[in-house]
Design an enzyme around this catalytic site. Structure first.
Site, PDB file in Angstrom:
ATOM      1  N   ASP A  68       0.866  -1.170   0.000  1.00  0.00           N
ATOM      2  CA  ASP A  68       0.000   0.000   0.000  1.00  0.00           C
ATOM      3  C   ASP A  68       0.914   1.235   0.000  1.00  0.00           C
ATOM      4  O   ASP A  68       2.151   1.129   0.068  1.00  0.00           O
ATOM      5  CB  ASP A  68      -0.968  -0.001   1.190  1.00  0.00           C
ATOM      6  CG  ASP A  68      -2.175   0.924   0.916  1.00  0.00           C
ATOM      7  OD1 ASP A  68      -2.125   1.710  -0.040  1.00  0.00           O
ATOM      8  OD2 ASP A  68      -3.158   0.858   1.671  1.00  0.00           O
TER       9      ASP A  68
HETATM   10  C1  BGC Z   1      -4.959   3.381   0.285  1.00  0.00           C
HETATM   11  C2  BGC Z   1      -5.183   2.392  -0.812  1.00  0.00           C
HETATM   12  C3  BGC Z   1      -5.049   3.055  -2.154  1.00  0.00           C
HETATM   13  C4  BGC Z   1      -3.694   3.735  -2.237  1.00  0.00           C
HETATM   14  C5  BGC Z   1      -3.440   4.394  -3.571  1.00  0.00           C
HETATM   15  C6  BGC Z   1      -3.710   4.204   0.083  1.00  0.00           C
HETATM   16  O1  BGC Z   1      -3.622   5.244   0.995  1.00  0.00           O
HETATM   17  O2  BGC Z   1      -4.905   2.702   1.518  1.00  0.00           O
HETATM   18  O3  BGC Z   1      -6.433   1.793  -0.676  1.00  0.00           O
HETATM   19  O4  BGC Z   1      -5.220   2.123  -3.178  1.00  0.00           O
HETATM   20  O5  BGC Z   1      -3.620   4.706  -1.223  1.00  0.00           O
HETATM   21  O6  BGC Z   1      -4.228   5.479  -3.787  1.00  0.00           O
END
Ligand code: BGC
Length: 782
Positions: A324
């Site tokens: 993530d």
């Molecule tokens: C979130 C994810 C997301 C990623 C990219 C993160 O902060 O937890 O769910 O896909 O950002 O935007």
């Protein structure tokens, strides 16, 4: 092959390990003399022939072998730096959800140090970045373009929690198919969805992205979303690669605080939290994202058991794993890595293939390999998985295949997509209360007041994670009602107050508008940014002075319906006591206002049912339907007995339970009948009941089947959802609903973690919600 290599490797040290083909069985022999070794070898060859005969690996198709050859060939040409580049994912400048570590992504692409980009869309923009990768890098490897396409791309559908309330698996699949079509028309080929985190925690803002509290329903929805995104052919220009997230158990943060610690038993993890990830992978999802949280002391991004043993070993996942946002770097803050080098080492050795936004792999992997802390083979394996994904998407054949100006012009926000969005948003609404048939609004009225901070709030209609959705194009509730009311009904409006402050100056106008009208619609709730990522709340009541305003308006004693906008269950006990009607509209996306008006005026009869319990108050959380009985359950006949598992100030049950939702009509259920009185373990249990539409209009009912295993090897929940059917029933009509279950459906994780079933006594429920206790017992004999 795996088998042979391991044997040859181990021969010199005089022990011999035999892995059967799927590695489910392993034998290790030690030996002293070389002649013994020969014996073992013959034994091994025999087993190999036998097992190979039994579990013959499926033949590789010509296309698969071609792909493998291509990927291997490319890998062999790559320098280590180029390989590491493929493992690095960066955001463009268009939007971030955390600190943007590197803004120089264009240089990174040019130097082959970025394998994928996210938050970049529109054909011209994507094409310009792709051009750099394809024309200016040594090996011309195309980029993948990722984006959080969570509930629609340009046409925004209801937020996922709302979609789940429709229990309409086909519409959920279709919405992702449309989202894929629109996103790929703007250059995207990889979505960071579906989010499949089960959660019993409405304080956690990200419940809005999931399917609610139930693992069984959540698994169906997870698989449907993957099928919608990926279709049957990933190389089709209208499908995109799915990314299941957030692996794992991100939905169980302590105290509902986002990014917080998760700690649970292995049994709970396997039984409640893991099934939807598995279902999404079984449906073919090509990638998976690690979660920010730890589980039992191990952050997911460095959890080898999770990412390798379970994911690759037991589940045989063959796509790639992405971190993530910056979650590899966060291993330092978690306190399992001293610095970024160690964070990279832990993540790569755990089996994490791609680093989102952290630059950890970019800056550290080469040195880690040199120092012998990471094997180059691990990097090669990860690179191959990413190149394979690109190959499957067809990017090596045509890197610009998602960059069609014509598609961008013709396939976005089409009338068909908008009309689907409208229907889907209406079907995601849940009627929570409707005293004296307050709703639907009678056509004969002359005037209607639409009051509240969310009545005309365009941007809020999108909900959280609205991808490329354009708030300017959203239909507000005021507009939806005006569209429906036409010239015959006068529509008066007042904001009354803001969502979340203590300004009461608008109250008097709101009350006077209410007093002048025949019917009042109150649009209350949260703003879109009060749920979603980093939006946990300790108090999930309706914020600000909205409830004070409600009290003033209800004094007018006019017929009144509340429309709720929110991304999580709210504590609305007070509203439930006082408002005549409550419609849960969530955030319905682009067509919100029209869809809600369709429901309010009765053109669509609401049929949604909530998939996350609405607690009476915050102190009850977590409150969920599939809980345990405990050793001291409350006896319903003596609810005030003291030494029972209960509160002294509040019932154990929620305000609205899982599976609850009303209709403008009513349904009655007959007693349940079973096809037999006693079952054997291989029998199919067929349970049926008659459902009659006893009201005055046609409607849809979501009939639910629950089971309880009365005696287990470990304690079992008081109810578990095992089936549902959404049935259209005409007024006055009776339909027979039939459910089939087998012993396999009753399996669970035993003390030794075997997933099996026990014969014995069970209870079976068919009803309108998880709180419907129409029950019939059954027994399965050994
Ligand atoms: C979130 C994810 C997301 C990623 C990219 C993160 O902060 O937890 O769910 O896909 O950002 O935007």
């Amino acid at each position: 092959m795996v088998f042979m290599t391991r044997i040859l490797k181990n021969i010199n040290i005089r022990w011999l390990t035999i892995y059967l083909p799927d590695e489910a069985l392993k034998f290790t022999f030690t030996y002293k003399r070389r002649s013994d070794m020969k014996l073992f070898r013959y034994f091994f060859i025999l087993i190999f022939i036998l097992t190979n005969g039994c579990t013959k690996a499926p033949e590789k198709t010509v296309t698969e072998s071609k792909m493998e050859k291509f990927v291997q060939g490319l890998l062999e040409k790559m320098t280590l730096e180029e390989k590491i580049g493929q493992l690095s994912l960066f955001t463009s400048d268009w939007g971030t959800t955390g600190p943007s570590i590197r803004k120089d992504y264009v240089d990174l692409i040019k130097s082959g140090r970025a394998g994928a980009i996210f938050n970049a869309y529109t054909v011209d923009y994507v094409r310009s970045l792709q051009k750099i990768a394809v024309e200016e890098t040594r090996l011309h490897i195309p980029l993948m373009f990722g984006y959080d396409v969570i509930h629609g791309h340009r046409t925004i559908f209801p937020v996922p929690l709302a979609q789940a309330s429709s229990w309409d698996i086909e519409s959920i699949r279709r919405s992702e198919e449309i989202a894929a079509m629109e996103a790929t028309a703007e250059g995207i080929n990889w979505t960071f969805a579906p989010m499949v985190d089960i959660s019993r925690e409405p304080r956690w803002g990200r419940v809005v992205e999931g399917a609610g509290e139930d693992n069984w329903l959540g698994s169906l929805i997870a698989a449907a979303r993957v099928r919608g995104f990926q279709g049957t052919d990933l190389s089709n220009e209208r499908t995109l690669l799915a990314c299941v997230k957030h692996f794992a158990a991100y939905g169980a943060p302590q105290a509902g605080r986002d990014y917080n610690t998760v700690d649970m038993s292995q049994r709970s993890l396997f039984e409640w939290y893991l099934p939807p990830y598995k279902a999404a992978l079984d449906a073919g999802a090509g990638s998976i994202m690690t979660s920010f949280n730890e589980i039992a002391g191990i952050p997911s991004s460095s959890n080898k058991w999770l990412l390798t043993d379970l994911l690759r070993g037991t589940w045989k996942f063959d796509g790639f794993v992405v971190s993530d946002y910056n979650s590899i770097t966060e291993l330092i803050a978690h306190g399992v890595a001293a610095d970024s080098a160690q964070a990279g080492e832990l993540a790569m050795n755990a089996g994490l293939d791609m680093d989102m936004q952290g630059s950890i792999y970019l800056n550290n992997l080469a040195a880690l390999i040199k120092a012998g802390k990471v094997r180059e083979e691990s990097v090669n394996k990860a690179v191959k998985l990413i190149l394979t994904a690109k190959y499957k998407l067809g990017l090596f054949d045509d890197p610009y295949k998602y960059c069609s100006k014509k598609r961008e012009k013709d396939e976005i926000m089409t009338p068909e997509n908008l009309s689907f969005a409208r229907k889907f948003a209406a079907n995601s609404c849940v009627l929570l209360k409707n005293n004296n048939k307050t709703l639907p609004i009678k056509r004969g009225i002359k005037s209607i007041a639409v009051i509240g901070p969310l009545a005309d709030s365009r941007e809020d209609m999108l909900g959280s994670w609205s991808a490329a959705g354009q708030w300017e194009k959203c239909v507000t509730l005021v507009e939806g009602i005006k569209n429906k009311a036409g010239d015959n009904i006068k529509v008066l409006t007042a904001k009354g107050c803001n969502v979340n402050d203590d300004d009461r100056t608008g109250f008097s106008k709101a009350v006077s508008v209410a007093a002048q009208s025949d019917f009042i619609v109150l649009a209350l709730g949260e703003s879109r940014d009060m749920s979603g990522e980093a939006a946990s709340r300790t108090d999930i009541s309706i914020p600000g002075v909205q409830m004070e305003m409600v009290k003033e308006i209800l004094k007018t004693r006019k017929p009144c319906a509340v429309v709720l906008f929110n991304g999580r269950p709210l504590t609305i006990s007070e509203l439930d006591k006082t408002a005549p009607a409550i419609l849960e509209a969530w955030f319905g996306g682009t067509e919100s206002g029209n869809a809600i008006a369709d429901v309010l005026f009765g053109d669509i009869n609401p049929s949604g049912k909530i998939t996350l319990s609405f607690p009476i108050n915050t102190g009850q959380i977590p409150v969920f339907y599939n809980c345990k009985n405990t050793g001291r359950p409350v006896n319903p006949l003596f609810p005030n007995d003291k030494y029972k598992s209960r509160y002294i100030d509040c019932p154990n049950t929620p305000l609205y339970p899982f599976g609850y939702g009303l209709s403008y009509t009513t349904f009655s259920y007959s007693d349940i009948s079973l096809n037999k009185s006693a079952f054997q373990r291989n029998d199919t249990i067929i349970a049926s009941a008659d459902i009659t539409n006893t009201g005055d209009r046609d409607g849809e009912e979501i009939a639910q089947l629950y089971v309880r295993d009365l005696v287990g090897d470990v304690t079992r929940p008081v109810k578990e959802l095992k089936g549902f059917q959404k049935l259209f029933i005409r007024k006055g009509e009776t339909v027979r609903v039939k459910f089939k279950i087998t012993a396999g459906d009753l399996s669970y994780y035993h003390q030794d973690m075997s997933f099996t079933f026990d014969p014995g006594d069970f209870e079976l429920f068919i009803g309108t919600s998880s709180a419907d206790n129409r029950m019939t017992p059954f027994r399965i004999t050994p």
